[in-house]
Design a protein around this motif. Structure first.
Motif, mmCIF file in Angstrom:
data_model
loop_
_atom_site.group_PDB
_atom_site.id
_atom_site.type_symbol
_atom_site.label_atom_id
_atom_site.label_comp_id
_atom_site.label_asym_id
_atom_site.label_seq_id
_atom_site.Cartn_x
_atom_site.Cartn_y
_atom_site.Cartn_z
ATOM 1 N N LYS A 93 0.868 -1.184 0.000
ATOM 2 C CA LYS A 93 0.000 0.000 0.000
ATOM 3 C C LYS A 93 0.911 1.242 0.000
ATOM 4 O O LYS A 93 2.114 1.121 0.236
ATOM 5 C CB LYS A 93 -0.881 0.001 1.253
ATOM 6 C CG LYS A 93 -1.870 -1.157 1.318
ATOM 7 C CD LYS A 93 -3.099 -0.818 0.524
ATOM 8 C CE LYS A 93 -4.199 -1.851 0.651
ATOM 9 N NZ LYS A 93 -3.863 -3.229 0.370
ATOM 10 N N ARG B 82 -0.341 3.589 -5.045
ATOM 11 C CA ARG B 82 -1.769 3.909 -5.014
ATOM 12 C C ARG B 82 -2.495 3.196 -6.149
ATOM 13 O O ARG B 82 -3.707 2.996 -6.095
ATOM 14 C CB ARG B 82 -1.976 5.416 -5.172
ATOM 15 C CG ARG B 82 -1.579 6.198 -3.959
ATOM 16 C CD ARG B 82 -1.874 7.674 -4.170
ATOM 17 N NE ARG B 82 -0.890 8.503 -3.501
ATOM 18 C CZ ARG B 82 -0.832 8.690 -2.190
ATOM 19 N NH1 ARG B 82 -1.716 8.117 -1.407
ATOM 20 N NH2 ARG B 82 0.102 9.444 -1.665
ATOM 21 N N ALA B 107 -7.994 0.107 4.327
ATOM 22 C CA ALA B 107 -8.591 1.322 3.753
ATOM 23 C C ALA B 107 -7.886 2.562 4.304
ATOM 24 O O ALA B 107 -7.589 3.506 3.566
ATOM 25 C CB ALA B 107 -10.084 1.371 4.074
ATOM 26 N N SER B 110 -4.612 3.014 2.736
ATOM 27 C CA SER B 110 -4.736 3.481 1.348
ATOM 28 C C SER B 110 -5.241 4.908 1.260
ATOM 29 O O SER B 110 -5.414 5.437 0.163
ATOM 30 C CB SER B 110 -5.682 2.565 0.576
ATOM 31 O OG SER B 110 -5.259 1.239 0.695
ATOM 32 N N LEU B 112 -8.232 6.112 2.342
ATOM 33 C CA LEU B 112 -9.670 6.301 2.157
ATOM 34 C C LEU B 112 -10.276 6.959 3.398
ATOM 35 O O LEU B 112 -9.902 6.631 4.534
ATOM 36 C CB LEU B 112 -10.361 4.947 1.933
ATOM 37 C CG LEU B 112 -10.565 4.485 0.495
ATOM 38 C CD1 LEU B 112 -9.241 4.244 -0.191
ATOM 39 C CD2 LEU B 112 -11.403 3.228 0.447
ATOM 40 N N SER B 117 -14.697 4.531 3.030
ATOM 41 C CA SER B 117 -14.249 3.163 3.334
ATOM 42 C C SER B 117 -15.411 2.310 3.833
ATOM 43 O O SER B 117 -15.481 1.126 3.532
ATOM 44 C CB SER B 117 -13.102 3.178 4.338
ATOM 45 O OG SER B 117 -13.523 3.630 5.573
ATOM 46 N N ARG B 120 -17.279 1.170 0.819
ATOM 47 C CA ARG B 120 -16.422 0.300 0.007
ATOM 48 C C ARG B 120 -16.264 -1.071 0.671
ATOM 49 O O ARG B 120 -16.249 -2.093 -0.013
ATOM 50 C CB ARG B 120 -15.051 0.987 -0.160
ATOM 51 C CG ARG B 120 -14.052 0.245 -1.015
ATOM 52 C CD ARG B 120 -14.443 0.215 -2.475
ATOM 53 N NE ARG B 120 -13.461 -0.488 -3.299
ATOM 54 C CZ ARG B 120 -13.753 -1.208 -4.354
ATOM 55 N NH1 ARG B 120 -15.008 -1.342 -4.762
ATOM 56 N NH2 ARG B 120 -12.814 -1.807 -5.055
ATOM 57 N N HIS B 157 -8.765 0.012 -2.551
ATOM 58 C CA HIS B 157 -8.570 1.393 -3.025
ATOM 59 C C HIS B 157 -8.754 1.512 -4.537
ATOM 60 O O HIS B 157 -8.261 2.460 -5.144
ATOM 61 C CB HIS B 157 -7.187 1.896 -2.610
ATOM 62 C CG HIS B 157 -6.054 0.999 -3.034
ATOM 63 N ND1 HIS B 157 -5.982 -0.320 -2.703
ATOM 64 C CD2 HIS B 157 -4.937 1.241 -3.769
ATOM 65 C CE1 HIS B 157 -4.876 -0.852 -3.204
ATOM 66 N NE2 HIS B 157 -4.231 0.073 -3.869
#
Lengths: 289, 283
Positions: A93, B82, B107, B110, B112, B117, B120, B157
């Motif tokens: 990530k 990303r 999340a 990443s 969010l 999130s 998602r 993401h």
């Protein structure tokens, strides 16, 4: 910046949850509880000495418990993440390696702080109760004594009870544990197993507690040459002077710690923590996973 | 000209072994280009360099020589990640977290926001079929469920590239089929997929192009239909005909010096049979 803090926070939170659910955590709490409770069975010499010994045992138990927790808990963080392959999904990530290390450190620090608070509440409650009962019994026994003598006895009891010095000692215990956690993270950044990390930290712990005595002996008993001085400086550079953070002996002896001395010790701890973390991050950034 | 989603240029990876003179050459002069929206299968036996290739693409290890670019950008920058979602081989994730907590953690990593999130996570749990197990800890998950939550975290993401390292390793056929379907549905959204596997049937079903690694070298690469086609043979499957017609057809083939290599009833695969039988029992 805020997203970086968010990532560090997410890793710290998960690390805290991970550590809080370790069985070793509960075993160590039990151990500390046993030590604190054992202070209830001290042979009574005088009220003041009884309180001092209670404080000594309680502070010693908290000190030992937090130090061990800092080493054992931190040592298994990286190996566990590698073993479970969590590290790959995390670092794949948009997470920088320093964020990962900082998150791990703050997670451990959170655990140490919560542990210290829990232990301190218990410790302060035990000392406060014993102080209260000692004050009552002293007043009953000294009803016939002159007021100055009673005043002196009560002052002695209050000095041995809950006061500012005790709070300072607890704060420095946390700082010492944080230094140990950062040193452990530093070693585990290149170690291949947690056994190695724990063994190395056992040495750091030992040297850290003995270096003051060794330094005093070499510098004051012998005519120390530049080689010895350089060696001692090197030891001090890499091994934190852990004995400096142990205030229980001074407090038992009735010595009071000034705010300046406290600030200096906290500053020394912060320097060690930053130093260890910088080295840990530098090594971990280069490490191939 | 469109930039490739992933471009690996002349990558060599050598692992030094401490205290020994011997060095391990994991990859030698590897060149790869994966187009946007393509599913690329990286095949090879154990130790051929598949995982090393994926780790280099993800920036987890550095190549000794060569470079990797993702949509034209150097892969060593964090921003590149990303665009990438990764499912590691045999990942266990944090066993002490629940499915929802695991996705929330990834999340946050990443970037969010909490509202985004939340929706998602619900969407992905539904997609991977784990809505009912969302609040169970991962320590109670089966291997297949772990792979599905792993796929969900990789997709959290909405990455443009999905990198999957042995996504169906040690998963039963039904779980494997579910994951294959998820991969196929990701392709429909335009996601580029790089898949490493040694399960050849699976790769054959989902991949557009493959590369075969052997001892760190890419020894074969191309489109599946090109690599697998036998140039001088033709296959057709017919239904609702009579045996007499088929005999007549064979004679006609022989009359033009052709040869019928094989004449038989088409067979289903063992996997299809297994899925059909187990699904019938489930109903």
């Amino acid at each position: 910046m805020s997203s970086s803090l968010g990532r560090i926070g997410a890793i710290a939170r998960t690390t805290f949850i991970e550590l809080a659910r370790l069985r070793v955590f509960y075993v160590l709490i039990l151990f500390a509880l046993v030590l604190i409770i054992s202070s209830s069975f001290i042979a009574r010499i005088s009220f003041q000495q009884e309180l001092q010994v209670t404080r000594d045992i309680a502070l010693g138990a908290i000190n030992f418990f937090l130090s061990m927790l800092a080493i054992v808990a931190t040592a298994q963080l990286l190996p566990r993440d590698l073993e479970d392959r969590v590290i790959y999904s995390v670092l794949a990530k948009p997470v920088r390696r320093f964020e990962y290390m900082m998150g791990k450190f703050f997670g451990v620090l959170g655990l140490l702080t919560i542990s210290l608070i829990a232990m301190s509440v218990l410790c302060l409650a035990v000392i406060h109760l014993r102080e209260g009962s000692a004050v009552r019994e002293t007043m009953q026994q000294m009803t016939q004594s002159p007021p100055e003598e009673l005043e002196r006895a009560l002052t002695g009891l209050h000095q041995a009870g809950v006061n500012q010095d005790l709070a300072f000692a607890l704060l420095l215990t946390l700082m010492k544990a944080a230094v140990l956690a950062s040193a452990t993270l530093c070693i585990s950044s290149f170690a291949t197993s947690n056994i190695f990390t724990i063994s190395a930290m056992a040495m750091v712990y030992l040297v850290g507690h003995l270096e003051t005595i060794a330094r005093d002996y070499w510098l004051h008993q012998h005519s120390a040459g530049w080689l010895i001085r350089a060696f001692l400086a090197l030891v001090l550079l890499f091994f934190p002077d852990l004995q400096a953070f142990n205030l229980s002996d001074q407090i038992i002896a009735g010595a009071s710690l000034s705010s300046l001395a406290l600030t200096k010790l906290l500053g020394l701890g912060a320097v060690y923590i930053v130093g260890y973390l910088v080295i840990a991050i530098a090594i971990f950034t280069q490490r191939e996973l | 000209m469109t930039e490739p989603a992933i471009r690996v240029s002349d990558v060599t990876k050598i692992f030094p072994t401490p205290f020994r003179r011997r060095r391990i050459v994991a990859l030698q002069h590897l060149n790869l280009e994966i187009a946007p929206g393509e599913i690329y299968g990286l095949l090879g036996p154990n130790g051929s360099g598949k995982s090393t290739t994926l780790k280099i693409i993800l920036g987890l290890i550095q190549p000794t020589r060569g470079s990797v670019r993702v949509f034209g950008r150097d892969n060593s920058t964090v921003a590149v990640r990303r665009d990438i979602g990764f499912l590691p081989e045999n990942a266990y994730f944090h066993k002490f977290l629940t499915g929802t907590e695991t996705l929330r953690f990834h999340a946050r990593l990443s970037g969010l926001g909490s509202r985004e999130s939340k929706s998602r996570i619900a969407e992905l749990l539904e997609t991977v079929g784990l809505t009912r197990a969302a609040d169970a800890r991962l320590s109670t998950y089966s291997k297949g469920m772990l792979q599905r939550i792993g796929l969900a975290q990789a997709l959290i993401h909405r990455p443009k590239i999905l990198v999957l390292d042995e996504p169906t390793a040690a998963v039963d056929p039904a779980g494997s089929r579910d994951i294959q379907n998820l991969i196929a549905s990701s392709k429909k959204t335009g996601t580029t997929i790089l898949l490493s596997s040694h399960l050849l049937t699976q790769v054959q079903e989902v991949c557009d192009r493959i590369g075969i690694l052997h001892r760190g070298k890419l020894i074969r690469e191309g489109r599946l239909e090109d690599l697998l086609a036998i140039e001088n043979q033709t296959e057709f499957i017919v239904e609702n005909t009579t045996p007499e017609f088929l005999d007549q057809l064979e004679r006609q083939i022989a009359s033009v010096n052709g040869r019928v290599v094989l004449r038989r009833k088409p067979q289903t695969s063992l996997e299809q049979l297994f899925l059909k039988v187990t699904e019938t029992r489930d109903e």
